[in-house]
Structures are given as C-alpha cells and as structure tokens.
Design an enzyme around this catalytic site. Structure first.
Site, PDB file in Angstrom:
ATOM      1  N   ARG A   1      36.838  39.357  49.449  1.00 17.39           N
ATOM      2  CA  ARG A   1      37.066  38.212  48.565  1.00 17.39           C
ATOM      3  C   ARG A   1      37.032  36.887  49.321  1.00 17.39           C
ATOM      4  NH1 ARG A   1      41.572  40.734  44.329  1.00 17.39           N
ATOM      5  NH2 ARG A   1      40.015  41.420  42.818  1.00 17.39           N
TER       6      ARG A   1
ATOM      7  N   LYS B   1      47.682  51.881  36.887  1.00 12.00           N
ATOM      8  CA  LYS B   1      48.252  51.809  35.536  1.00 12.00           C
ATOM      9  C   LYS B   1      47.224  51.670  34.435  1.00 12.00           C
ATOM     10  CE  LYS B   1      52.559  49.428  36.527  1.00 12.00           C
ATOM     11  NZ  LYS B   1      53.395  48.380  35.969  1.00 12.00           N
TER      12      LYS B   1
ATOM     13  N   GLY C   1      40.091  44.801  43.688  1.00 13.67           N
ATOM     14  CA  GLY C   1      40.503  44.632  45.084  1.00 13.67           C
ATOM     15  C   GLY C   1      40.514  45.944  45.846  1.00 13.67           C
TER      16      GLY C   1
ATOM     17  N   GLY D   1      39.869  43.732  36.770  1.00 16.09           N
ATOM     18  CA  GLY D   1      40.168  43.496  35.360  1.00 16.09           C
ATOM     19  C   GLY D   1      39.154  42.546  34.742  1.00 16.09           C
TER      20      GLY D   1
END
Ligand code: ADP
Ligand code: MG
Length: 394
Positions: free
Chosen positions: A37, A201, A352, A375
């Site tokens: 990143r 999750k 990530g 996301g």
C-alpha cells in the site's frame, strides 16, 4: 462509466497538497509486514513532488476507535515511506492542531509531512464537519489515493473534499488505476465467475455478499467467514472465531443457495494459535470439539476449491482461508494463491492481509490485478457507489 477528476485536472499547481493515502498496512510489531500500500502511492507522490508541491499525507491505521493508541501509530509507516522515497518524511504527532498546521505551513516544495493516525479522532469515522474543517487548513488542494478506504463516508474521504472548490480536488494515480481496472472487469464479467471469500468476519461485508450471490456463479467460503456460515447451519464450532452477530444474515444468505455457496467440507483445527500441541483435520459433519478451533480449510476443501478455481474465467478473492500468519495454518491460503495464479481467469485479489498472503506465496506476478482495497473492491465489484469516488466524479 465512472470518470473522476485526475491529477491532470487539478488546479492550481504547484500547491500544498492534502494527500489522503491508505497506509493501513499489516504490521509485525513495529515493522511494516507488507509495504504494497505504501509502494503503490509512490508514483503519485513523485508526480506531485516533481510538480513542486509540498505534500501533507494523512491516513488511518487499524481500528483505534477514536482514541490515541501507540499500537496504531503510523510511525512504522513513516520509516518505511522515507526508505522507499529515499528522502526525509517529516512527522506531526496529531493530524489536526497547532503542530500539524505549523509544520504543514512551513513545508517547502517537494517536502513531505506525514500526519499521525486520523482515527485517533472519533470524528474521522463520524464524517464530522468541524474535524474536516480542521484538516482543510492543512492543504490548498486535495488528492485521494486511499482506494481501500473510499467505500467509507469518513471525514477525510467525504466531508473534507467537499470543502474545496471541485477543481481543487482529484483522485491520484492509484485511485484512477484501481477504478479503471475494476471497471473494465465488471462491465463485462466473463463466466464462470468464482468469488473466493475468507478473512475474519462477515460483519461489514454483508451488502457486497448479497450483491455477489447475484453476480457470481460460485462463492467459495473459507477462513473465519466459513466458521460463521457453518455455525449458522448448526455445526459445532468449539472455540473457533465465529461472528455471532452475523448468524442470521449467514443463514438467510445460504437459504436456497447451497449449490452456489460452497462451504468447507473439512477443517484444520488446533488447541492453540500461539502454542499448538494438537493440530488435526476434521470433517465438518463431526464438528469442532470443545477447546479446539478451526484455523484453516482442510485438504479435501483445498482440492474442491482449487478445481472450481481451475474452471473459472473470472476470480475475485478477498480474505485469507485461515490464520496464514502462522505457517502451520497457511496451507489453504497458499494453495488458493497457487490455484488462482495457475488459472487462465482474470483474477483480482484485494485486501491488506490477502495481498500480504499472495505476495508471501510468490505468485503475485501471476495475478491480473492486485487491489489495495479489500472491502472497497468487493463493494465496487458488487456495483455499490463508493463515497470517496462519488465526490471526485466529473
Ligand atoms: P483482508 O485484510 O484481506 O481484507 P481480513 O482483514 O478480512 O482480510 O481478514 C484477515 C485476517 O483473518 C487474517 O489476519 C487471518 O489471520 C484472519 N483469519 C482467517 N481465517 C481465520 C480463522 N479461521 N480464525 C481466525 N482468524 C482467521
Ligand atoms: Mg484486513
């Protein structure tokens, strides 16, 4: 077609740039574990510096939930960025206030200042106007390259650019690259389209999951996400990470879709993450015994998923298949990286930890597009409007 204002449209230049980056990098202690990143922002930073701009960089890291927490300091990023840029990176210990304002004002052409974590202030995630007003003081123009955060209407992404005249705002080279690629893939999806989804999750990924079940031909679920789906089906999951709040959603998503939403048929389980003395494979029908937890997909699941990936023409992957940070529990994730790399499909990997895993596998070169957003890429592919992109549209 989505078109955003780019650096070429930015007026006036040179000017002091407020640069929103996504430096939410995986850390290993106080070391950056994967610098993708950061590396991906270098073209924009070089372009701005070459144009004679001083650059004030802001980012979030992790989820400090509105309080100052040294665990989520951007200091390790500062060191890595200085190394990659080959120049000094100045530092402000708070993203707003006198220190940041004074250091930003004193910046010379081509100099770079990194601000401490935006999320040390709850107002960032609250999209707070007054907080955005404080950030506004730090730059004369605004550039967003934080694709990975652009699906969130947070202050630095949404409220802040609205405080500039629109021709003083633009997407950076990274944001433009991400949108170009993802748009090309999604305007004409080649089928079969397999989505490989894992990670910790379900929470936060519900809407894109709902959209993906309509777009994709197959969903291959692993990681903690699979634990939650299995628990929703009534499987005993022992001490596994289960996203208890999402059980109903998981059950609703599964209803009538057992053929397209594939869940693991076997799992690797252990008694401990840090000091495992008992590691074995169980079939899901047997369940995970009390005191044990599921930490990877099992060998049978690996071959089932690999064969689905092998016949896909489009692959989207977000979320590791297990706790790949530990070598014993990385087999599923590494096998998926190999399968995706060997397929002839157009492949996108975002997130990530997902990108960290693919780089560690050695197969990153064989992936069509490595996205800096997990996301965000998931939402973009599922057709959602991203707030950070919408404010920059021409
Ligand atoms: P990304 O950053 O790629 O979007 P996430 O942040 O959603 O991915 O999830 C990554 C994390 O999920 C990893 O740190 C990994 O250890 C964890 N994880 C994956 N599978 C499991 C599991 N079965 N139990 C606990 N944690 C898991
Ligand atoms: Mg992550």
């Amino acid at each position: 077609m989505i078109k955003i204002r780019t650096l070429a449209d930015l007026r006036p230049l040179p000017a002091r740039v407020f640069y929103r980056a996504d430096y939410n990098v995986p850390l290993d202690g106080d070391r950056v574990a994967d610098a993708t990143r950061i590396e991906e922002t270098l073209p924009t930073l070089r372009r701005l510096r070459d144009a004679g701009c001083p650059v004030v960089i802001a980012s979030h890291l992790g989820r400090p939930k509105g309080t100052r927490n040294p665990k989520y300091s951007l200091e390790p990023v500062r060191a890595k960025l200085a190394e990659l840029l080959g120049s000094d990176v100045q530092w402000a210990s708070d993203c707003i206030g006198d220190e940041a304002a004074a250091k930003a004002a004193a910046l010379q052409a081509g100099e770079v200042l990194l601000l401490e974590n935006l999320r040390f202030h709850a107002e960032e995630e609250g999209n707070d106007q007054a907080f955005a007003g404080e950030l506004r003081k730090l730059g004369e123009v605004y550039v967003n390259d934080a694709f990975g955060a652009s699906h969130r209407a947070h202050a630095s992404i949404d409220a802040l650019p609205r405080l500039f005249p629109s021709d003083h705002t633009a997407g950076g080279l990274l944001l433009a690259k991400e949108i170009d690629f993802l748009q090309k893939v999604t305007t004409h999806i080649e089928h079969p389209f397999a989505a490989l989804l894992g990670g910790a999750k379900i929470a936060g990924k519900i809407e894109p999951l709902e959209a993906l079940v309509k777009l994709a031909d197959t969903l291959l679920i692993g990681g903690g996400m699979a634990n939650t789906f299995l628990a929703a089906k009534g499987m005993r999951m022992g001490n596994s990470l289960v996203d208890g709040e999402s059980l109903d959603v998981a059950a609703r998503l599964l209803a009538g879709r057992e053929a397209m939403i594939l869940l693991p048929s076997d799992l690797t389980i252990t008694n401990s993450l840090d000091e495992p003395t008992d590691i074995k494979t169980v079939g899901v029908a047997d369940g995970v015994p009390h005191g044990m937890m599921a930490v990877d997909i099992g060998p049978r699941t690996i071959s089932q998923y690999a064969s689905q990936i092998g016949s896909a023409r489009t692959i989207f992957w977000n979320g590791p298949m297990g706790v790949f940070e530990k070598e014993q529990f990385a087999k599923g994730t590494m096998a998926m990286a190999k399968a995706v790399a060997e397929s002839r499909a157009i492949s996108i990997v975002g997130g990530g930890e997902s990108v960290e895993a693919v780089k560690a596998s050695g197969f990153a070169e064989k992936i069509s597009h490595i996205s800096t957003g997990g996301g965000a890429s998931l939402e973009f592919i599922s057709g959602a409007a991203l707030p950070g992109v919408e404010v920059l549209r021409v």
